[in-house]
Design a protein around this motif. Structure first.
Motif, PDB file in Angstrom:
ATOM      1  N   ALA A   8     139.277  71.630   3.327  1.00 18.63           N
ATOM      2  CA  ALA A   8     138.917  71.314   1.944  1.00 18.63           C
ATOM      3  C   ALA A   8     139.909  71.897   0.956  1.00 18.63           C
ATOM      4  O   ALA A   8     139.817  71.638  -0.249  1.00 18.63           O
ATOM      5  CB  ALA A   8     137.518  71.842   1.641  1.00 18.63           C
ATOM      6  N   GLN A  47     135.533  68.950  -2.310  1.00 20.10           N
ATOM      7  CA  GLN A  47     135.959  68.314  -1.068  1.00 20.10           C
ATOM      8  C   GLN A  47     135.093  68.764   0.104  1.00 20.10           C
ATOM      9  O   GLN A  47     134.799  67.968   1.007  1.00 20.10           O
ATOM     10  CB  GLN A  47     137.431  68.629  -0.798  1.00 20.10           C
ATOM     11  CG  GLN A  47     138.402  67.936  -1.735  1.00 20.10           C
ATOM     12  CD  GLN A  47     139.837  68.006  -1.240  1.00 20.10           C
ATOM     13  OE1 GLN A  47     140.105  67.861  -0.047  1.00 20.10           O
ATOM     14  NE2 GLN A  47     140.758  68.235  -2.146  1.00 20.10           N
ATOM     15  N   ARG A  61     141.648  60.217   4.228  1.00 18.10           N
ATOM     16  CA  ARG A  61     141.975  61.522   3.639  1.00 18.10           C
ATOM     17  C   ARG A  61     142.345  62.534   4.717  1.00 18.10           C
ATOM     18  O   ARG A  61     143.328  63.270   4.595  1.00 18.10           O
ATOM     19  CB  ARG A  61     140.789  62.035   2.821  1.00 18.10           C
ATOM     20  CG  ARG A  61     141.041  63.398   2.180  1.00 18.10           C
ATOM     21  CD  ARG A  61     139.789  63.956   1.538  1.00 18.10           C
ATOM     22  NE  ARG A  61     139.228  63.046   0.566  1.00 18.10           N
ATOM     23  CZ  ARG A  61     138.094  63.292  -0.092  1.00 18.10           C
ATOM     24  NH1 ARG A  61     137.426  64.408   0.143  1.00 18.10           N
ATOM     25  NH2 ARG A  61     137.632  62.434  -0.977  1.00 18.10           N
TER      26      ARG A  61
END
Length: 373
Positions: free
Chosen positions: A233, A239, A291
């Motif tokens: 994160a 996140q 991501r």
């Protein structure tokens, strides 16, 4: 559509709205900077609250707003004793101002954010000039009970060109007793003239302990691998919350497991992961896969460039995989170039709505090809 069901551009899915967060964790330096300026009696009229996404910028803005609006009106000391010097930004949750702000019913506060489009049933892509014009009208009215007036723009880097120019005019000639709080993820996207008229409050990445505290406050159970979560994160609670909602740690482990075979792609495993990203119900997983794949390539390139003596593994076997695929700076450049290519291709794929399974499978094929060269 009820107000509760309308999407909000300034909140992360699965997390409480920042205005409802009572305690800010990990940003004491930014809080102290603002408090020192307030206590000096020379408070700047505009503050640019910047830093990575999801580290508490919006929460800080709302804490400042509550703090300012809860201050007693200064009548020159004729009728009441001077208020004691504040030592922190905390305002009790049962304070009238805190209750009104929680309900978005405080008349001395204005929030500018991306509006909801009733026609398309989606949030607009930018903060429009109409929203900033509302802000100007808000400032033109004197608050009935005096005191501060506060405006939060979240996020300032989402202003379209006309809105940014309209905001600049306000910053150039600010009304009295007004504070503007500009939450910003990417200051480089702002007009230089806007940046130059603001004082900066920098929010920083959270460490593992701070991240655990933020997640606990938001109602999330402690992760079994909090260090891996904090690593992936990148110190962002936002996140981390998204990763928890999409089972991101398990997904990243799958990416590492497939990459461990390179060169020599396990097409079956890659295809299984790719097919799991197909369909409307899998949109969150698709986004998270894109991501995390980019995160993996970035970590791979960084390892090759820096050659650290130890590796904090975000998935089992990651250290040995990094040593194999990124043994030197030349390998680092290959992976950095692939990251740039993959980012560009995935952005284009989302724009033209390409099949997610084809996009994911192509990414693994490109990874395998790079490993061979």
């Amino acid at each position: 559509m009820s107000d509760d069901s309308i999407p909000q551009s300034d909140v992360i899915d699965g997390a409480p709205h920042p205005r409802l967060t009572e305690k800010l964790i990990g940003q004491s330096a930014a809080e102290d900077t603002f408090l020192t300026a307030f206590n000096s009696g020379r408070l700047h009229h505009a503050w640019l609250i910047n830093g990575p996404r999801g580290v508490g910028k919006s929460t800080l803005a709302w804490r400042i707003a509550r703090f300012l609006l809860a201050q007693p009106d200064d009548d020159g000391g004729m009728f009441v004793d001077a208020a004691p010097t504040p030592t922190n930004l905390s305002v009790p949750v049962d304070h009238p101002v805190a209750r009104r702000i929680a309900a978005l019913g405080e008349p001395r506060l204005f929030l500018a954010r991306r509006p909801y489009d009733e026609k398309s049933k989606k949030l607009k892509q930018a903060i429009t000039v109409e929203e900033v014009r509302k802000l100007k009208s808000f400032f033109n009215f004197s608050a009935a009970d005096g005191g501060w007036r506060v405006a939060i723009v979240d996020a300032a880097d989402e202003l379209n060109t006309a809105a940014a120019n309209a905001l600049l005019k306000i910053l150039e000639e600010p009304p009295e007793k007004v504070i503007l709080l500009l939450v910003c993820h990417q200051p480089a996207r702002l007009l230089p003239t806007i940046r130059s008229r603001c004082r900066e409050l920098r929010c920083v990445q959270l460490n593992e302990t701070e991240l655990d505290g933020v997640l606990a406050q938001a109602g999330f159970e402690a992760s079994q691998n909090s260090l891996a979560l904090a690593t992936l994160a990148d110190g962002s609670a936002g996140q981390a919350i998204q990763m928890l909602g999409a089972d991101g740690l398990k997904l990243y482990a799958s990416i590492v497991s497939i990459a461990a075979r390179a060169p020599g792609l396990d097409r079956g495993a890659a295809l299984t992961l790719a097919n799991a990203c197909v369909g409307k119900a899998a949109e969150q997983k698709y986004d998270m896969t894109l991501r995390l794949f980019a995160t993996f390539l970035a970590r791979l390139a960084r390892h090759g460039a820096l050659q650290p003596s130890t590796v904090i593994e975000a998935a089992q076997g990651e250290a040995s995989l990094f040593a194999k695929l990124a043994p030197n700076a030349a390998a680092a450049r290959k992976w950095a170039n692939l990251l740039q290519e993959i980012t560009s291709r995935s952005t284009h794929a989302r724009a033209v709505n390409l099949d997610p399974s084809s996009v994911i499978l192509d990414m693994f094929l490109k990874l395998d090809e790079t490993a061979r060269n």
